[in-house]
Structures are given as structure tokens and as C-alpha cells.
Enzyme design. Structure first.
Site, PDB file in Angstrom:
ATOM      1  N   LYS A 111      -2.419  19.808 -99.395  1.00  0.00           N
ATOM      2  CA  LYS A 111      -1.245  20.610 -99.034  1.00  0.00           C
ATOM      3  C   LYS A 111      -1.546  21.463 -97.804  1.00  0.00           C
ATOM      4  O   LYS A 111      -0.696  21.617 -96.932  1.00  0.00           O
ATOM      5  CB  LYS A 111      -0.773  21.443-100.218  1.00  0.00           C
ATOM      6  CG  LYS A 111      -0.032  20.546-101.193  1.00  0.00           C
ATOM      7  CD  LYS A 111       0.491  21.245-102.410  1.00  0.00           C
ATOM      8  CE  LYS A 111       1.224  20.219-103.281  1.00  0.00           C
ATOM      9  NZ  LYS A 111       1.347  20.623-104.660  1.00  0.00           N
ATOM     10  N   LYS A 190       1.306   6.781-100.523  1.00  0.00           N
ATOM     11  CA  LYS A 190       1.786   7.247-101.835  1.00  0.00           C
ATOM     12  C   LYS A 190       3.214   7.801-101.713  1.00  0.00           C
ATOM     13  O   LYS A 190       3.495   8.564-100.783  1.00  0.00           O
ATOM     14  CB  LYS A 190       0.861   8.356-102.348  1.00  0.00           C
ATOM     15  CG  LYS A 190       1.228   8.853-103.726  1.00  0.00           C
ATOM     16  CD  LYS A 190       0.472  10.109-104.114  1.00  0.00           C
ATOM     17  CE  LYS A 190       1.349  11.333-103.931  1.00  0.00           C
ATOM     18  NZ  LYS A 190       0.856  12.554-104.551  1.00  0.00           N
ATOM     19  N   LYS A 193       7.615  13.387-102.076  1.00  0.00           N
ATOM     20  CA  LYS A 193       8.691  14.132-101.415  1.00  0.00           C
ATOM     21  C   LYS A 193       8.227  14.612-100.040  1.00  0.00           C
ATOM     22  O   LYS A 193       8.944  14.558 -99.065  1.00  0.00           O
ATOM     23  CB  LYS A 193       9.074  15.360-102.248  1.00  0.00           C
ATOM     24  CG  LYS A 193      10.156  15.099-103.255  1.00  0.00           C
ATOM     25  CD  LYS A 193      10.218  16.193-104.308  1.00  0.00           C
ATOM     26  CE  LYS A 193       9.510  15.765-105.568  1.00  0.00           C
ATOM     27  NZ  LYS A 193       9.459  16.702-106.657  1.00  0.00           N
TER      28      LYS A 193
HETATM   29  P1  TYM Z   1       4.771  16.413-109.822  1.00  0.00           P
HETATM   30  O1  TYM Z   1       6.014  17.174-110.119  1.00  0.00           O
HETATM   31  O2  TYM Z   1       4.255  16.416-108.440  1.00  0.00           O
HETATM   32  O3  TYM Z   1       4.944  14.924-110.248  1.00  0.00           O
HETATM   33  C1  TYM Z   1       5.418  14.586-111.532  1.00  0.00           C
HETATM   34  C2  TYM Z   1       4.690  13.362-112.049  1.00  0.00           C
HETATM   35  O4  TYM Z   1       4.937  12.247-111.198  1.00  0.00           O
HETATM   36  C3  TYM Z   1       3.704  11.629-110.855  1.00  0.00           C
HETATM   37  N1  TYM Z   1       3.827  11.030-109.511  1.00  0.00           N
HETATM   38  C4  TYM Z   1       3.496   9.766-109.232  1.00  0.00           C
HETATM   39  N2  TYM Z   1       3.008   8.775-110.002  1.00  0.00           N
HETATM   40  C5  TYM Z   1       2.769   7.575-109.410  1.00  0.00           C
HETATM   41  N3  TYM Z   1       3.013   7.339-108.089  1.00  0.00           N
HETATM   42  C6  TYM Z   1       3.514   8.304-107.277  1.00  0.00           C
HETATM   43  N4  TYM Z   1       3.756   8.045-105.986  1.00  0.00           N
HETATM   44  C7  TYM Z   1       3.760   9.598-107.838  1.00  0.00           C
HETATM   45  N5  TYM Z   1       4.231  10.764-107.339  1.00  0.00           N
HETATM   46  C8  TYM Z   1       4.259  11.640-108.379  1.00  0.00           C
HETATM   47  C9  TYM Z   1       2.689  12.755-110.866  1.00  0.00           C
HETATM   48  O5  TYM Z   1       1.370  12.250-110.999  1.00  0.00           O
HETATM   49  C10 TYM Z   1       3.134  13.560-112.072  1.00  0.00           C
HETATM   50  O6  TYM Z   1       2.607  13.000-113.259  1.00  0.00           O
HETATM   51  N6  TYM Z   1       1.064  19.299-111.425  1.00  0.00           N
HETATM   52  C11 TYM Z   1       2.092  18.395-111.887  1.00  0.00           C
HETATM   53  C12 TYM Z   1       3.093  19.052-112.824  1.00  0.00           C
HETATM   54  C13 TYM Z   1       2.508  19.712-114.030  1.00  0.00           C
HETATM   55  C14 TYM Z   1       1.988  19.058-115.184  1.00  0.00           C
HETATM   56  C15 TYM Z   1       1.617  20.101-116.067  1.00  0.00           C
HETATM   57  C16 TYM Z   1       1.787  17.708-115.516  1.00  0.00           C
HETATM   58  C17 TYM Z   1       2.433  21.052-114.266  1.00  0.00           C
HETATM   59  N7  TYM Z   1       1.923  21.276-115.468  1.00  0.00           N
HETATM   60  C18 TYM Z   1       1.045  19.812-117.327  1.00  0.00           C
HETATM   61  C19 TYM Z   1       1.221  17.439-116.772  1.00  0.00           C
HETATM   62  C20 TYM Z   1       0.863  18.477-117.641  1.00  0.00           C
HETATM   63  C21 TYM Z   1       2.846  17.910-110.661  1.00  0.00           C
HETATM   64  O7  TYM Z   1       2.789  18.481-109.625  1.00  0.00           O
HETATM   65  O8  TYM Z   1       3.624  16.871-110.852  1.00  0.00           O
END
Ligand code: TYM
Length: 311
Positions: A111, A190, A193
């Protein structure tokens, strides 16, 4: 019964990477566990400072989960900010880990490299996520590959707490399905957003068509690899190979076939989503958050005792 938990940030519209990487694995498996799904709105605050947009995204993300097949009777579906124990535990965990340990975070470094503001929330992000997971004695965390290290941080935070005080936390396991661990975007990187290379999950057919048509193709090959990689999420290899053989070298026809396949998956969910009102979401989140708070509250009371603040 084992506990199954995941969260998605309401930082913008969900894309098919979120769906295949995390939401679909959750929906496919949650019935076999005691399950928890969170709208992690306080995590979104690290990047989003527009209150109207955040409010809208919380409503919208919850509609996405419900439309994708989450039954709020069977899942504790809740809003992170309604359960203050998350931020409380995050603080306690932050006092157990070192700055150099947090500096190892790939997500944080990525980031910064993208020019995002290095706010302290972004730096401490892994400990809030650890709190999200540990508060519920979670066994399994279905996520995409980019969250692997974050689950590892949660394991380490649990171990640090257990060694320092008493054995209160379970060390969770990440569940990462290799075929969908990193869904590629329209440029082959990948899907994310922040790379502006997404295919929206709940876009209109036109939005989907626009995104698919923008998939970068390499004019030298017979088979457009980036189109094929995304298409493989929707069709198995024999069906896909037959289709790509029939339309060998015809990129436009292949993209049109992909639009059809994305739309066939999304159309029924889109219809269901349209029937969910903001009031439904408010009610579902209030009920789910009250249930989550009961569990988190009991756990935090044990934590407060263990660290020595209960007199
Ligand atoms: P976030 O909101 O960025 O993404 C949500 C979920 O989508 C998955 N993801 C992907 N999987 C495969 N290919 C991709 N291109 C791709 N882009 C996103 C992410 O791996 C995620 O599983 N830190 C986490 C949110 C969070 C969380 C938690 C998750 C906060 N607390 C507790 C599990 C348990 C996040 O930023 O996800």
C-alpha cells in the site's frame, strides 16, 4: 462444531476476485460449521474517509453477501464497528507485538508502494484483523492468498497472548483454495480495486461487458491468456478448451462467451439483491451484531481478567 469466520471490507463494490477468493468458499461451506461473516467497516476506514460512501458501502456489501447465498438465520452476519470488543482486543494485541514485526507486512508495504497514506491504522491493521478472528475462537478462515500473512499474524498474536498471560486463544488456520487464491484482473495482475482492473460482481450486464471487453489481449497468440484465466473460473477445462478451439484466434467471440458466462452466474443473484431493502440490511446487521457481541463480550471479560484490569 468448528468455527468458520471471514470478513470483507466495505471499501467499494465487490468484484469477482472477492467472490471466488472468499465469498463463494464461505457460502459453499458455512453450513458445516458455526459461521461468522463480518462487514469490516473499521478496516475500511484506513482508506475511506467519506462518511456517505462508507454508509452506502456497508449497506451494499451486506446486500451482496445476502444475494450471494448467506442465510442470516444460519450465519452470525454482523458489522465490526457494532462490536467494540474488536478495537479493545486489537489494542491489547498491539501492546504484545513489536513495530519491526508489523513492518514485515506485505500488505502494508504494497500500500505504501502504491502511494497510500501511511496512517497508523494501516500499520496496525493486522492486529485488528487478529482481534476479529481470535475473539470468536475461530478454527478456519476462508480468504484469498493476499490474506495468508494476515492469518499468520493472527496465529502469532494468539501465541504471544497465550505465552504472556494464559491460554485463552486458539490459533486459526487460513483456508485458501489454490485454484482461486489469486483471481487475475483485466490486465493479468491480481484483481484489485486499487489496480482498477476489476470485473464487478453485481454490475449491470453493460458494466460486465465493458470490463470484459477491456481485458488485455496479446495479439501474437491464438489463445488470449488473460481472458482464458478469468473464464476458467466459470467453466471446467474440457468445456473451456473446446470453446477456445472452436473460436481459435477470435478474441471478440471469446470475450462475448465470457460475458454470457459471467452474466449467467450473476443474473439470479442480481435479481435476489434487488429485492433486499436498506431496512432489511439494518435489521439483519443489528440482530447479527447483537449475537456476535454476546460471544465477544464473554471472551473479552476473560481477557480483561487475564491481563489484570478486573479488580
Ligand atoms: P478484502 O476486503 O481486501 O478482500 C476480501 C476477500 O477477498 C479476497 N480477494 C481475492 N481473492 C482472490 N483473488 C483476488 N484477486 C482477490 N482480491 C481479494 C481477499 O483475500 C479477502 O479474503 N483484511 C481482509 C478483511 C478482513 C478479514 C478479517 C478477513 C478483516 N478482518 C478477518 C478474514 C478474517 C481484507 O482486506 O479483505
Amino acid at each position: 462444531m468448528k468455527r468458520f469466520l471471514t470478513g470483507l471490507q466495505p471499501s467499494g463494490a465487490l468484484h469477482i476476485g472477492n467472490y471466488f477468493g472468499a465469498l463463494k468458499p464461505f457460502v459453499d461451506q458455512y453450513r458445516s460449521y458455526e459461521s461468522f461473516l463480518m462487514v469490516v467497516d473499521y478496516h475500511a476506514l484506513t482508506s475511506l474517509k467519506d462518511p456517505a460512501a462508507l454508509r452506502e458501502n456497508i449497506l451494499s456489501a451486506t446486500k451482496d453477501y445476502l444475494a450471494a447465498g448467506v442465510d442470516p438465520e444460519q450465519v452470525t452476519l454482523f458489522q465490526q464497528s457494532q462490536v467494540q470488543e474488536h478495537t479493545e482486543l486489537a489494542w491489547i494485541l498491539e501492546c504484545l507485538v513489536t513495530v519491526p514485526f508489523l513492518e514485515l507486512s506485505h500488505a502494508y508495504k504494497d500500500k505504501l508502494a502504491k502511494g497510500l497514506e501511511a496512517n497508523a491504522g494501516l500499520f496496525n491493521y493486522p492486529m485488528l484483523m487478529a482481534a476479529d478472528i481470535l475473539l470468536y475462537d475461530t478454527d478456519i478462515v476462508p480468504v484469498g492468498a493476499d490474506q495468508r500473512q494476515h492469518v499468520e499474524y493472527a496465529r502469532e498474536a494468539a501465541a504471544k497472548f497465550n505465552n504472556t498471560y494464559e491460554l485463552l486463544f486458539k490459533e486459526p488456520q487460513g483456508l485458501i483454495q489454490e485454484t482461486v487464491a489469486t483471481v487475475p484482473g483485466t490486465d493479468g495482475k491480481k484483481m484489485s480495486k486499487s489496480y482498477k482492473n476489476t470485473i464487478p460482481l453485481f454490475g449491470s450486464r453493460d458494466d460486465i461487458a465493458q470490463a470484459v471487453m477491456s481485458i488485455v489481449t496479446d495479439s501474437s497468440g491464438e489463445r488470449p491468456e488473460h481472458v482464458y484465466a478469468i473464464h476458467s473460473l466459470f467453466k471446467d477445462a474440457p468445456a473451456l478448451d473446446a470453446l477456445y478451439e472452436v473460436h481459435r484466434g477470435k478474441y471478440k467471440a471469446l470475450k462475448e462467451a465470457l460475458i454470457e458466462d459471467v452474466d449467467a452466474l450473476v443474473a439470479p443473484m442480481r435479481e435476489k439483491r434487488a429485492s433486499i431493502s436498506d431496512a432489511d440490511v439494518v435489521r439483519v446487521l443489528a440482530e447479527g451484531s447483537a449475537r456476535a457481541k454476546e460471544k465477544a463480550g464473554a471472551k473479552m471479560q476473560a481477557v480483561r481478567k487475564a491481563i489484570g484490569v478486573v479488580l
